[in-house]
Motif scaffolding. Structure first.
Motif, PDB file in Angstrom:
ATOM      1  N   THR A   1       1.029  -1.569  -0.135  1.00  0.00           N
ATOM      2  CA  THR A   1       0.221  -0.280   0.159  1.00  0.00           C
ATOM      3  C   THR A   1       1.471   1.418   0.051  1.00  0.00           C
ATOM      4  OG1 THR A   1      -1.682  -1.514   0.926  1.00  0.00           O
ATOM      5  CG2 THR A   1      -2.122   1.303   0.948  1.00  0.00           C
TER       6      THR A   1
ATOM      7  N   GLU B   1      -6.657  -2.521  -5.212  1.00  0.00           N
ATOM      8  CA  GLU B   1      -5.237  -2.022  -6.349  1.00  0.00           C
ATOM      9  C   GLU B   1      -4.607  -2.946  -5.704  1.00  0.00           C
ATOM     10  OE1 GLU B   1      -5.896   1.916  -8.254  1.00  0.00           O
ATOM     11  OE2 GLU B   1      -6.251   1.975  -6.437  1.00  0.00           O
TER      12      GLU B   1
ATOM     13  N   ALA C   1       1.272   3.837  -3.499  1.00  0.00           N
ATOM     14  CA  ALA C   1       1.168   5.563  -3.321  1.00  0.00           C
ATOM     15  C   ALA C   1       2.176   6.317  -3.020  1.00  0.00           C
ATOM     16  CB  ALA C   1       0.482   5.659  -1.522  1.00  0.00           C
ATOM     17  N   THR C   2       2.937   5.510  -2.970  1.00  0.00           N
ATOM     18  CA  THR C   2       4.182   6.598  -3.558  1.00  0.00           C
ATOM     19  C   THR C   2       4.296   6.614  -5.271  1.00  0.00           C
ATOM     20  OG1 THR C   2       5.677   6.073  -1.485  1.00  0.00           O
ATOM     21  CG2 THR C   2       7.091   6.928  -3.104  1.00  0.00           C
TER      22      THR C   2
ATOM     23  N   LEU D   1       1.765   5.718  -7.335  1.00  0.00           N
ATOM     24  CA  LEU D   1       1.045   6.541  -8.016  1.00  0.00           C
ATOM     25  C   LEU D   1       0.419   8.680  -7.245  1.00  0.00           C
ATOM     26  CD1 LEU D   1      -1.477   4.105  -7.559  1.00  0.00           C
ATOM     27  CD2 LEU D   1       0.145   4.511  -9.688  1.00  0.00           C
ATOM     28  N   GLY D   2       1.824   8.617  -6.169  1.00  0.00           N
ATOM     29  CA  GLY D   2       1.230  10.143  -6.006  1.00  0.00           C
ATOM     30  C   GLY D   2      -0.322  10.093  -5.595  1.00  0.00           C
ATOM     31  N   ARG D   3      -1.125   9.035  -5.212  1.00  0.00           N
ATOM     32  CA  ARG D   3      -2.392   9.431  -3.982  1.00  0.00           C
ATOM     33  C   ARG D   3      -2.719   7.684  -3.682  1.00  0.00           C
ATOM     34  NH1 ARG D   3      -5.557   5.813  -7.251  1.00  0.00           N
ATOM     35  NH2 ARG D   3      -4.559   4.334  -8.781  1.00  0.00           N
ATOM     36  N   ARG D   4      -3.785   8.078  -2.991  1.00  0.00           N
ATOM     37  CA  ARG D   4      -3.998   6.896  -2.290  1.00  0.00           C
ATOM     38  C   ARG D   4      -4.839   5.616  -3.037  1.00  0.00           C
ATOM     39  NH1 ARG D   4      -8.433   7.417   3.347  1.00  0.00           N
ATOM     40  NH2 ARG D   4      -8.281   5.468   3.783  1.00  0.00           N
ATOM     41  N   VAL D   5      -4.383   4.931  -2.336  1.00  0.00           N
ATOM     42  CA  VAL D   5      -4.710   3.529  -3.523  1.00  0.00           C
ATOM     43  C   VAL D   5      -6.229   3.212  -2.591  1.00  0.00           C
ATOM     44  CG1 VAL D   5      -2.542   3.620  -4.483  1.00  0.00           C
ATOM     45  CG2 VAL D   5      -2.513   2.181  -2.536  1.00  0.00           C
TER      46      VAL D   5
END
Length: 270
Positions: free
Chosen positions: A135, A150, A139-140, A142-146
């Motif tokens: 997780t 996923e 997140a790092t 993709l630059g967003r909350r996953v």
């Protein structure tokens, strides 16, 4: 800062050099035919003492994970002793990588077996760590909350397995009931409700009301006077105009009827 790092590296190199010297002496002693048990134990003890700073460095890698560093250092020290006793110096292998691997394994085992507040199967512990680490990685990247779907797809798990592994983290630690609330006023124990003895009477009163409805008016009156107004049979007899023996017989019949119906009702419910 640079001087501190330089001193740290010098200390580390000095420790490793001492460890290599101890291993060299142990290897040379093992080649002697007259090596006795006491001398071998002395050489192993010397190796453990020299390698202790290395064990502490390994323990420091696992700090800030909910276990005091001093406790981790104790685990590392015991693991170092075990590694030193198992180490076969005659094979010519390097002791430091072997010891670091053994110490790291024992510390991870300690986290797995002794730091969880609730016993959790090893498979779930490993899945929890995998989900948590993946997780953070996703997140790092993709630059967003996953989402959990996923993470599950990335690990090759089903969404249900990943969700279960995520929830397992809630079992890692438990807060004491004696701990104070965030506002510092009361403890959690003081916020818990107490057992209410009257709650069990609610069902009994409801059952009794239903059973009393099956009695005739005279039986209900006699029971009401006897058990709710606490009148004696003689007082009831004077009030209703009956003999005391007649009142006693009617009360017994009413109670037998209530008892029989209650028994039948509980049997049917069971």
């Amino acid at each position: 800062m640079l001087s501190t790092l330089s001193a740290h590296e010098d200390s580390r190199e000095l420790c490793d050099e001492k460890v290599r010297d101890c291993v060299h002496d142990l290897r040379a002693a093992l080649e002697r035919a007259d090596l006795d048990h006491e001398e071998r134990e002395r050489l192993i003890d010397r190796l453990c003492v020299c390698a202790l700073p290395m064990a502490r460095r390994v323990a420091a890698r696992y700090r800030n994970r909910g276990v005091p560093l001093a406790e981790l250092e104790q685990v590392a020290a015991l693991a170092l002793v075990g590694a030193a006793r198992r180490f076969d110096a005659a094979r010519g292998t390097d002791f430091v990588p072997y010891a670091v691997t053994s110490i790291s394994g024992e510390i991870r085992k300690y986290f797995r077996d002794f730091t969880w507040a609730t016993h959790v199967p090893r498979r779930l512990q490993e899945n929890h760590l995998a989900v948590r680490n993946r997780t953070d990685t996703l997140a790092t990247e993709l630059g967003r909350r996953v989402g959990i779907d996923e993470v599950a797809a990335s690990l090759g798990m089903s969404v249900e397995e990943a969700a279960e592994a995520e929830r397992v983290g809630e079992l890692y630690s438990c807060e004491s009931l004696d701990a104070t609330l965030p506002d510092g006023t009361d403890s959690r124990m003081q916020t818990l409700g107490a057992s209410d003895s009257d709650l069990s009477r609610v069902e009994h009163r409801h059952q009794l009301r239903r059973l009393m409805a099956t009695l005739d008016e005279r039986q209900r009156t006699l029971l009401w006077l006897r058990y709710f107004h606490q009148l004696s049979q003689s007082e009831i007899a004077d009030r209703v105009g009956l003999s005391q023996m007649h009142v006693s017989r009617l009360l017994r019949q009413a109670l037998d009827q209530l008892r029989r119906q209650a028994t039948e009702s509980y049997a049917a419910a069971g």
